[in-house]
Design an enzyme around this catalytic site. Sequence first.
Site, PDB file in Angstrom:
ATOM      1  N   CYS A  71       4.414  17.273  10.133  1.00 47.81           N
ATOM      2  CA  CYS A  71       3.865  16.200   9.311  1.00 47.81           C
ATOM      3  C   CYS A  71       4.015  14.904  10.085  1.00 47.81           C
ATOM      4  CB  CYS A  71       4.589  16.119   7.970  1.00 47.81           C
ATOM      5  SG  CYS A  71       4.098  14.695   6.967  1.00 47.81           S
ATOM      6  N   CYS A 218      -1.739  10.631   5.716  1.00 54.22           N
ATOM      7  CA  CYS A 218      -1.372  11.887   6.369  1.00 54.22           C
ATOM      8  C   CYS A 218      -1.498  11.672   7.874  1.00 54.22           C
ATOM      9  CB  CYS A 218      -2.272  13.022   5.901  1.00 54.22           C
ATOM     10  SG  CYS A 218      -1.981  14.587   6.772  1.00 54.22           S
TER      11      CYS A 218
END
Length: 275
Positions: A71, A218
């Site tokens: 991530c 993101c």
Amino acid sequence: MDFYKMQGAGNDFVFIEDFNYNIKDECELAKKLCDRHFGIGADGLVIVRKSEAANAKMVIINADGSRANMCGNAIRCFGKYVYEHKITSGNKFSVETGDGIKEIEIILESNKVKYVRVYMGNPSYDGGDIPLNNIESLIQQEIKVNNNTYNITTVLMGVPHTIIFEKDREYNVVEEGSKIEKLELFKEGSNVNFVKVIDETHIRVNTWERGAGFTLACGTGCSAAVVVAKKLGLVDKNKEIFVLAPGGELIIEVLGEDVYMKGPAEVSFEGKTSL
């Protein structure tokens, strides 16, 4: 249990240390801690551990208890955490992730962390890497979902990301992203990014994340969006690209096949939990 709450461009995480591997059920703990009504509330749980292969190890679990290999926003927060807690020395160090070793650089301003720069690795369009179901690749592939037509490109950027460029209309991130995520094209689902090209060095990205839903930013998704935009000739191939997400701005640089992400990371608060 001591915890830190951190966010990168609005993508938020609960951080806990587990150097002695005392946590028995990480996925169940993530669901409890990330619950925004009965827990601390976050998009994911990040566990800080020691590594034999790098300076530190990052384990990330989504809010629904599913595991993620990587991530982008979490690893920027992880870099700040490791640096400020003196888990490693110096402003350049390595982090072990489910997607391999990532190189981190801490960029300071007035002796405080301004940006965290992360080497994100190389993208892959290979259907076996993503992974896709019996498909070699998905590059500008036309598909239909609920009578809507989309041109999609899917790339592995640590985790699978499907990129859709907005042209004639804006998309409903929640309704449309949640359906595209679970298409049979994808063996393990896909994150979905709706991208608007503003000019040759600026794009806007709204992301539906598998395991977390709509998030304010993101990092891997912004990186994937830039990689695909450059591949399709929609932005300048030789310059940094500024990516505007709902929660803030990230800066993505592509050098050959290498992708670098730069952006902020902040501590929201710290405390103790008995969950």
